[in-house]
Design a protein around this motif. Structure first.
Motif, PDB file in Angstrom:
ATOM      1  N   SER A 303      52.703 -15.807  59.611  1.00  0.00           N
ATOM      2  CA  SER A 303      51.933 -14.925  58.730  1.00  0.00           C
ATOM      3  C   SER A 303      52.509 -14.959  57.322  1.00  0.00           C
ATOM      4  CB  SER A 303      51.936 -13.488  59.266  1.00  0.00           C
ATOM      5  OG  SER A 303      53.266 -12.973  59.299  1.00  0.00           O
ATOM      6  N   VAL A 304      51.621 -14.840  56.357  1.00  0.00           N
ATOM      7  CA  VAL A 304      52.000 -14.743  54.947  1.00  0.00           C
ATOM      8  C   VAL A 304      51.359 -13.476  54.393  1.00  0.00           C
ATOM      9  CG1 VAL A 304      51.957 -15.849  52.692  1.00  0.00           C
ATOM     10  CG2 VAL A 304      52.106 -17.251  54.755  1.00  0.00           C
ATOM     11  N   SER A 305      52.200 -12.546  53.933  1.00  0.00           N
ATOM     12  CA  SER A 305      51.724 -11.239  53.489  1.00  0.00           C
ATOM     13  C   SER A 305      51.989 -11.057  52.012  1.00  0.00           C
ATOM     14  CB  SER A 305      52.415 -10.111  54.268  1.00  0.00           C
ATOM     15  OG  SER A 305      52.249 -10.278  55.656  1.00  0.00           O
ATOM     16  N   ARG A 306      51.083 -10.327  51.367  1.00  0.00           N
ATOM     17  CA  ARG A 306      51.254 -10.004  49.942  1.00  0.00           C
ATOM     18  C   ARG A 306      50.721  -8.589  49.694  1.00  0.00           C
ATOM     19  NH1 ARG A 306      47.502 -13.467  50.989  1.00  0.00           N
ATOM     20  NH2 ARG A 306      49.055 -15.121  50.802  1.00  0.00           N
ATOM     21  N   GLN A 307      51.309  -7.932  48.731  1.00  0.00           N
ATOM     22  CA  GLN A 307      50.860  -6.597  48.373  1.00  0.00           C
ATOM     23  C   GLN A 307      49.566  -6.682  47.567  1.00  0.00           C
ATOM     24  OE1 GLN A 307      53.722  -3.935  46.646  1.00  0.00           O
ATOM     25  NE2 GLN A 307      55.435  -4.844  47.747  1.00  0.00           N
ATOM     26  N   ILE A 308      48.614  -5.782  47.860  1.00  0.00           N
ATOM     27  CA  ILE A 308      47.334  -5.769  47.154  1.00  0.00           C
ATOM     28  C   ILE A 308      47.016  -4.367  46.648  1.00  0.00           C
ATOM     29  CG2 ILE A 308      46.386  -7.754  48.381  1.00  0.00           C
ATOM     30  CD1 ILE A 308      44.885  -5.765  50.194  1.00  0.00           C
ATOM     31  N   ASP A 309      48.060  -3.614  46.315  1.00  0.00           N
ATOM     32  CA  ASP A 309      47.826  -2.263  45.804  1.00  0.00           C
ATOM     33  C   ASP A 309      46.959  -2.287  44.555  1.00  0.00           C
ATOM     34  OD1 ASP A 309      49.228  -0.822  47.741  1.00  0.00           O
ATOM     35  OD2 ASP A 309      51.139  -1.278  46.800  1.00  0.00           O
ATOM     36  N   ALA A 310      47.225  -3.249  43.654  1.00  0.00           N
ATOM     37  CA  ALA A 310      46.452  -3.324  42.412  1.00  0.00           C
ATOM     38  C   ALA A 310      44.988  -3.621  42.709  1.00  0.00           C
ATOM     39  CB  ALA A 310      47.048  -4.397  41.493  1.00  0.00           C
ATOM     40  N   ARG A 311      44.756  -4.546  43.655  1.00  0.00           N
ATOM     41  CA  ARG A 311      43.377  -4.873  43.997  1.00  0.00           C
ATOM     42  C   ARG A 311      42.664  -3.674  44.620  1.00  0.00           C
ATOM     43  NH1 ARG A 311      42.296  -9.045  48.699  1.00  0.00           N
ATOM     44  NH2 ARG A 311      43.908 -10.213  47.566  1.00  0.00           N
ATOM     45  N   LYS A 312      43.369  -2.973  45.518  1.00  0.00           N
ATOM     46  CA  LYS A 312      42.761  -1.803  46.147  1.00  0.00           C
ATOM     47  C   LYS A 312      42.452  -0.722  45.115  1.00  0.00           C
ATOM     48  CE  LYS A 312      42.169  -2.660  50.472  1.00  0.00           C
ATOM     49  NZ  LYS A 312      40.821  -2.532  51.091  1.00  0.00           N
ATOM     50  N   ALA A 313      43.362  -0.558  44.145  1.00  0.00           N
ATOM     51  CA  ALA A 313      43.111   0.422  43.090  1.00  0.00           C
ATOM     52  C   ALA A 313      41.872   0.036  42.293  1.00  0.00           C
ATOM     53  CB  ALA A 313      44.334   0.527  42.177  1.00  0.00           C
ATOM     54  N   MET A 314      41.728  -1.262  42.041  1.00  0.00           N
ATOM     55  CA  MET A 314      40.555  -1.733  41.305  1.00  0.00           C
ATOM     56  C   MET A 314      39.286  -1.518  42.128  1.00  0.00           C
ATOM     57  SD  MET A 314      39.841  -5.506  39.666  1.00  0.00           S
ATOM     58  CE  MET A 314      41.340  -5.346  38.672  1.00  0.00           C
ATOM     59  N   GLU A 315      39.365  -1.800  43.430  1.00  0.00           N
ATOM     60  CA  GLU A 315      38.206  -1.578  44.282  1.00  0.00           C
ATOM     61  C   GLU A 315      37.810  -0.104  44.292  1.00  0.00           C
ATOM     62  OE1 GLU A 315      39.244  -3.074  48.079  1.00  0.00           O
ATOM     63  OE2 GLU A 315      39.123  -5.197  47.498  1.00  0.00           O
ATOM     64  N   THR A 316      38.815   0.760  44.374  1.00  0.00           N
ATOM     65  CA  THR A 316      38.529   2.196  44.345  1.00  0.00           C
ATOM     66  C   THR A 316      37.875   2.593  43.029  1.00  0.00           C
ATOM     67  OG1 THR A 316      40.420   2.624  45.800  1.00  0.00           O
ATOM     68  CG2 THR A 316      39.550   4.487  44.539  1.00  0.00           C
ATOM     69  N   GLU A 317      38.399   2.038  41.928  1.00  0.00           N
ATOM     70  CA  GLU A 317      37.827   2.337  40.622  1.00  0.00           C
ATOM     71  C   GLU A 317      36.394   1.834  40.523  1.00  0.00           C
ATOM     72  OE1 GLU A 317      37.167   3.616  36.837  1.00  0.00           O
ATOM     73  OE2 GLU A 317      38.773   4.165  38.226  1.00  0.00           O
ATOM     74  N   LEU A 318      36.130   0.646  41.113  1.00  0.00           N
ATOM     75  CA  LEU A 318      34.770   0.113  41.080  1.00  0.00           C
ATOM     76  C   LEU A 318      33.815   0.997  41.881  1.00  0.00           C
ATOM     77  CD1 LEU A 318      35.421  -3.723  41.457  1.00  0.00           C
ATOM     78  CD2 LEU A 318      34.597  -2.512  39.427  1.00  0.00           C
ATOM     79  N   VAL A 319      34.292   1.473  43.044  1.00  0.00           N
ATOM     80  CA  VAL A 319      33.451   2.362  43.841  1.00  0.00           C
ATOM     81  C   VAL A 319      33.154   3.643  43.078  1.00  0.00           C
ATOM     82  CG1 VAL A 319      33.380   3.775  45.937  1.00  0.00           C
ATOM     83  CG2 VAL A 319      34.221   1.423  46.036  1.00  0.00           C
ATOM     84  N   GLU A 320      34.192   4.199  42.443  1.00  0.00           N
ATOM     85  CA  GLU A 320      33.983   5.421  41.665  1.00  0.00           C
ATOM     86  C   GLU A 320      33.074   5.159  40.472  1.00  0.00           C
ATOM     87  OE1 GLU A 320      37.877   6.696  40.651  1.00  0.00           O
ATOM     88  OE2 GLU A 320      38.364   7.457  42.659  1.00  0.00           O
ATOM     89  N   ALA A 321      33.255   3.993  39.847  1.00  0.00           N
ATOM     90  CA  ALA A 321      32.394   3.656  38.707  1.00  0.00           C
ATOM     91  C   ALA A 321      30.938   3.521  39.151  1.00  0.00           C
ATOM     92  CB  ALA A 321      32.879   2.368  38.052  1.00  0.00           C
ATOM     93  N   ARG A 322      30.740   2.885  40.320  1.00  0.00           N
ATOM     94  CA  ARG A 322      29.375   2.769  40.824  1.00  0.00           C
ATOM     95  C   ARG A 322      28.791   4.143  41.136  1.00  0.00           C
ATOM     96  NH1 ARG A 322      28.403  -0.373  46.369  1.00  0.00           N
ATOM     97  NH2 ARG A 322      29.460   1.510  47.120  1.00  0.00           N
ATOM     98  N   HIS A 323      29.628   5.016  41.703  1.00  0.00           N
ATOM     99  CA  HIS A 323      29.161   6.369  42.003  1.00  0.00           C
ATOM    100  C   HIS A 323      28.776   7.092  40.711  1.00  0.00           C
ATOM    101  CE1 HIS A 323      28.732  10.145  44.098  1.00  0.00           C
ATOM    102  NE2 HIS A 323      29.649  10.716  43.342  1.00  0.00           N
ATOM    103  N   ARG A 324      29.629   6.929  39.676  1.00  0.00           N
ATOM    104  CA  ARG A 324      29.292   7.564  38.401  1.00  0.00           C
ATOM    105  C   ARG A 324      28.015   6.982  37.811  1.00  0.00           C
ATOM    106  NH1 ARG A 324      34.987   7.020  37.667  1.00  0.00           N
ATOM    107  NH2 ARG A 324      34.651   5.154  36.401  1.00  0.00           N
ATOM    108  N   ALA A 325      27.855   5.659  37.959  1.00  0.00           N
ATOM    109  CA  ALA A 325      26.643   5.024  37.440  1.00  0.00           C
ATOM    110  C   ALA A 325      25.406   5.518  38.180  1.00  0.00           C
ATOM    111  CB  ALA A 325      26.761   3.507  37.550  1.00  0.00           C
ATOM    112  N   GLU A 326      25.547   5.679  39.504  1.00  0.00           N
ATOM    113  CA  GLU A 326      24.414   6.179  40.275  1.00  0.00           C
ATOM    114  C   GLU A 326      24.088   7.616  39.879  1.00  0.00           C
ATOM    115  OE1 GLU A 326      25.743   5.662  44.232  1.00  0.00           O
ATOM    116  OE2 GLU A 326      25.175   3.532  44.350  1.00  0.00           O
ATOM    117  N   GLN A 327      25.135   8.409  39.644  1.00  0.00           N
ATOM    118  CA  GLN A 327      24.889   9.780  39.198  1.00  0.00           C
ATOM    119  C   GLN A 327      24.213   9.793  37.835  1.00  0.00           C
ATOM    120  OE1 GLN A 327      28.891  11.452  39.462  1.00  0.00           O
ATOM    121  NE2 GLN A 327      28.330  12.577  41.296  1.00  0.00           N
ATOM    122  N   ALA A 328      24.687   8.897  36.941  1.00  0.00           N
ATOM    123  CA  ALA A 328      24.071   8.830  35.613  1.00  0.00           C
ATOM    124  C   ALA A 328      22.618   8.385  35.718  1.00  0.00           C
ATOM    125  CB  ALA A 328      24.857   7.867  34.722  1.00  0.00           C
TER     126      ALA A 328
END
Length: 712
Positions: A303-328
Motif C-alpha cells: 500500500s502507498v498512502s498519502r495525506q489528503i487533508d487539503a483536498r478534503k478541505a477543498m471538496e468541503t469548500e466546493l460543496v459549501e460553495a455549491r450550496h451557497r450558489a443554490e441558495q443564491a
C-alpha cells in the motif's frame, strides 16, 4: 598467488585510469553541490584534496592502462591513492552528517553507500582494493555513526543496521565474485534490484509505503510514517493493524481489504486515521495484491498512502460553495417571481383598461391619442418584464423546445402580416421573398416566430425610409432533414463593424443614444441568440453604417409529410351556445372590474369573490361553467381553494374547469397551479384574445344545472 594479486591490481589500475574523467567531473560536481550545505572554503579544501588524490592515482595507473606491467612501487602508490580517495569521500560524508541538516544526513548516507558499493566493484579485480577502499572505510564510518556526534538526534539503530547490512551484502558479493566470476551477472542483477528499491523509496519520501500479510500482519512500514502520523516504525510494528483507524472507518475498511485479498487486483480507498496528537487525518491509499518469490507463500498487500487533508478541505469548500450558489439561485428565483408578480398586477389594469378605452368613440382625438400612448408605454414595460423573465429562464435552462409540424411559409407570412401595418405607418415597404422548395418541418414554430418577429420589429424600428425584406430559404441537407435560413434585411441606420460583435450580448445596444431615441432593453437579441442555440442553430448579422443591416439565423430541422393545423388567427369573438356562468375570484377590485369590462360585450354572467374561502362557498351554493382563480389572495389563496373544491363530495365540482388567472407566470409556478388541480393558466396582464380562447375552450355546456342550485 602473488601473481594473481599483481594481475588483479594491474587490472584494477587500468579500469581506474579509464574512469579518471568521470571521477574528476563527479568530484567537481559534488563539491559544487556541497556548497549548498557546507561552507565554500570547506568545499574548496575538500575538492583540492580529492583532485590531488586523483592526480596521484592517474600517475600510478597510466602505465597499466597502456597495457604495460607496473612495478611494486606503482602498485603501492595506486593502493595508497585508492585508500586516500575513499577516506576523502568518507570525510565528506562525515562533514554532511555533522552539518546538523536533514538533507546533509541524507547526502552523507548516500555518499557512504556509494563509496562502499564503488569499492565492491574494485573487489572484482582485487581483494586488496576492496579491503582498502571498502571494508576499512566501512568499519570506520560504522564506528563514526555509532560513537560519533549525532546532531539531528536520529534513531541510530535503523541507520547503523542498514549500513551493516550494506557492508555484509557487499562482502558477500566479493566472496562470490572471487569464488566464481560466472556469478557476476547474478550479483549485478541483485544490485540493480536493490537500487530500484531505493529509487522507489526516494520517489515516495512524502508517502507512506507499507507491506502487510493478507491477515493484517505488518511486514514493513517506510520511515515517512513518523512525519505522517507521529508514530515511529517500532511503535506501529508492535501494534495490530487498523489500530489507528477512525472508529467510523474501522467498520468498513478492513472488509474492503479482505475482499481485495480474495479477488486480487488494485483499489483506492479514502478514510481517516488518528494522529498521535489526537487529530484526525484524511488519507488516500492505493492497495495492490502481490505474490512473493517463495513458492507456495501467500500473497501480500502493498500500500502507498498519502495525506489528503487539503483536498478534503477543498471538496468541503466546493460543496459549501455549491450550496451557497443554490441558495443564491433560489433567492434570485424567488426575487424574480415576486418582482414579476408585483409588476404584472398593476400592468394588468393599465394595459387592460387603456386597451378598452382607446377603442371608445366618446373620446376626443387628443384624449384617444393620450390613451394610445399610455397603452403603448405600458405594453413596452410589459415587454421589458417578459424579456427579463425569458432571459432568466434561458440562462437557467428552464426553457424546453417543442417539436411540431409547421409550414415555414405560413410562419413567415404571419410575422409579416403582424408588422405590415406598423411598417406602412412609417412609409416602409415590407415584403417576403421565398427561395428553394418549401416543405413542412418539425420544430418550435412559436420560438421561430418570436425570433423572426424580434428581427423584423428591430428592422422597422431602425429604418426611416426604404423597406424591410424577409427572405425564406430552405434546402435539403439529408434525406429527411432541411436547412431553414431566415433573413431580415433593412435599409436603416446600419451598424459599425466593431458594434456587431457585441450585438447579441445582454443589455447591449449599438450606443447609449439608441435606447433614448428608439427605446428597447437590449435583451431581445440576446434572447434570440440563446433561443437559436437552444434549438441547435446559428445566427449572425452583417451591416454597413448608413446603408442597412441583415440579421439571419439558420436551423437544421426534420422534414415531415403531415402538417398539423396552426391557428394563428386571434380570437375576437365568443360564440356561446348558452350564457356562460363565470366565477371570477380576485382580491384586487380593479382586476375584477377589468374582467367584467372585457367580457361586457359577450353573453357572460359574472359573479365575483374576493378570496378563496368565498370561492369555495360560492361553488357550493351555485352552479358555474368556469372559474377564473387568482393565486395570491388573503384569507385563502387560490391553490388551497382549488384543492378544497376538488375535495368536495359533489362529482360535478371535481370536473368544474378552474383556470389560474395570476401574475405568477414562471414555469415552476404554472406547474404548481396544475398540480393543485387547476386545468389551465391565464397570465397577467390578461390578454383579451387569450381570455376569449380560454372561455371558448373549457366550459362544458352539455351538463344541465344541478337540481337545487340557482343559476347565476
Amino acid at each position: 598467488m602473488q601473481q594473481f594479486l599483481d594481475d588483479g591490481l594491474d587490472e584494477l589500475a587500468a579500469k581506474a585510469y579509464q574512469g579518471r574523467i568521470l571521477r574528476t567531473g563527479t568530484t567537481v560536481a559534488v563539491a559544487a553541490l556541497a556548497t549548498t550545505l557546507l561552507p565554500p572554503e570547506t568545499c574548496g579544501l575538500w575538492v583540492a584534496l580529492a583532485l590531488t588524490s586523483e592526480v596521484l592515482g592517474q600517475w600510478a595507473t597510466r602505465r597499466q592502462a597502456q597495457g604495460e606491467k607496473a612495478g611494486q612501487g606503482l602498485r603501492l602508490a595506486h593502493v595508497l591513492s585508492v585508500a586516500l580517495g575513499s577516506l576523502i569521500w568518507m570525510c565528506l560524508g562525515g562533514l554532511f552528517w555533522l552539518g546538523g541538516q536533514a538533507a546533509g544526513a541524507i547526502c552523507a548516507v548516500l555518499i557512504w553507500l556509494s563509496v562502499i558499493f564503488f569499492a565492491q566493484t574494485y573487489a572484482y579485480q582485487s581483494r586488496a582494493g576492496f579491503m582498502v577502499s571498502g571494508v576499512a572505510p566501512g568499519v570506520g564510518l560504522m564506528l563514526f555513526v555509532i560513537f560519533g556526534p549525532n546532531p539531528l538526534d536520529l534513531p541510530l539503530l535503523p541507520v547503523a543496521g542498514m549500513l551493516i547490512m550494506t557492508l555484509a551484502f557487499a562482502f558477500d558479493g566479493v566472496l562470490k565474485a572471487l569464488a566464481a566470476r560466472r556469478e557476476l551477472d547474478d550479483a549485478q542483477m541483485r544490485l540493480r534490484t536493490s537500487e530500484s528499491q531505493y529509487r522507489v523509496l526516494a520517489d515516495n519520501l512524502t508517502d507512506v509505503i507499507a507491506l502487510n500479510d493478507v491477515d493484517g500482519h505488518r511486514r514493513y512500514i517506510s520511515p515517512s510514517i513518523e512525519a505522517a502520523m507521529g508514530y515511529s516504525m517500532a511503535e506501529l510494528l508492535s501494534t495490530e493493524n487498523y489500530t489507528f483507524l477512525h472508529p467510523e472507518d474501522a467498520v468498513w475498511v478492513p472488509g474492503e481489504i479482505s475482499n481485495l485479498a480474495e479477488t486480487g487486483g488494485e483499489m483506492t480507498l479514502q478514510y481517516r486515521v488518528i494522529h498521535k496528537s489526537g487529530t484526525i487525518i484524511w488519507v488516500e491509499t492505493n492497495f495492490g495484491l502481490i505474490t512473493t518469490a517463495e513458492p507456495g507463500a501467500p500473497p501480500q498487500i502493498i500500500s502507498v498512502s498519502r495525506q489528503i487533508d487539503a483536498r478534503k478541505a477543498m471538496e468541503t469548500e466546493l460543496v459549501e460553495a455549491r450550496h451557497r450558489a443554490e441558495q443564491a439561485a433560489a433567492a434570485k428565483s424567488e426575487f424574480l417571481a415576486n418582482m414579476t408578480h408585483e409588476l404584472r398586477t398593476p400592468l394588468n389594469a393599465i394595459v387592460g383598461f387603456s386597451g378598452i378605452m382607446r377603442k371608445s368613440s366618446r373620446l376626443e382625438d387628443q384624449d384617444a391619442r393620450h390613451l394610445s400612448l399610455i397603452h403603448d408605454a405600458s405594453s413596452t414595460l410589459l415587454e421589458l418584464v417578459n424579456s427579463v423573465l425569458d432571459f432568466s429562464r434561458l440562462e437557467a435552462g428552464a426553457v424546453e423546445v417543442e417539436a411540431r409540424a409547421f409550414d415555414p411559409q405560413a410562419a413567415v407570412e404571419a410575422v409579416a402580416a403582424m408588422m405590415r401595418e406598423q411598417a406602412q405607418d412609417k412609409g416602409l415597404k415590407l415584403e417576403v421573398v421565398t427561395q428553394g422548395e418549401i416543405t413542412p418541418l418539425l420544430g418550435d414554430v412559436s420560438r421561430i416566430r418570436q425570433i423572426l418577429l424580434n428581427f423584423v420589429s428591430n428592422a422597422v424600428k431602425f429604418t426611416a425610409q426604404g423597406g424591410v425584406t424577409l427572405t425564406l430559404h430552405q434546402v435539403a441537407v439529408e434525406s429527411d432533414r432541411a436547412r431553414l435560413r431566415l433573413e431580415v434585411t433593412d435599409t436603416g441606420i446600419g451598424l459599425e463593424q466593431d458594434q456587431i460583435a457585441h450585438l447579441f450580448e445582454r443589455f447591449t445596444q449599438a450606443d447609449a443614444s439608441v435606447s433614448r431615441q428608439y427605446g428597447g432593453t437590449g435583451l431581445g437579441l440576446a434572447i434570440c441568440k440563446r433561443t437559436v442555440e437552444l434549438m441547435g442553430g446559428t445566427l449572425g448579422a452583417a451591416s454597413v453604417a448608413g446603408q442597412g443591416s441583415t440579421f439571419w439565423f439558420e436551423l437544421v430541422l426534420p422534414q415531415t409529410d403531415s402538417l398539423a393545423g396552426d391557428d394563428t388567427q386571434a380570437a375576437e369573438s365568443l360564440d356561446l351556445a348558452a350564457p356562460l356562468r363565470l366565477l371570477v375570484v380576485e382580491d384586487v377590485a380593479v382586476n375584477r372590474e377589468l374582467i367584467t369590462a372585457l367580457l361586457a360585450p359577450f353573453d357572460v354572467v359574472i359573479e365575483t369573490a374576493e378570496n378563496g374561502a368565498e370561492a369555495v362557498a360560492a361553488v357550493k351554493a351555485r352552479a358555474f361553467d368556469l372559474v377564473l382563480m387568482d393565486v395570491q389572495m388573503p384569507v385563502m389563496d387560490g391553490l388551497s381553494a382549488t384543492r378544497a373544491i376538488r375535495a368536495l363530495a359533489d362529482p360535478h365540482l371535481r370536473g368544474l374547469p378552474i383556470i389560474a388567472m395570476t401574475a405568477n407566470v414562471l414555469p415552476e409556478q404554472v406547474q404548481k397551479c396544475l398540480e393543485a388541480g387547476m386545468d389551465d393558466h391565464l397570465g397577467k396582464p390578461v390578454s383579451p384574445t387569450r381570455l376569449l380562447e380560454v372561455l371558448a375552450e373549457w366550459p362544458d355546456f352539455t351538463r344541465a344545472a344541478e337540481p337545487g342550485r340557482a343559476v347565476a
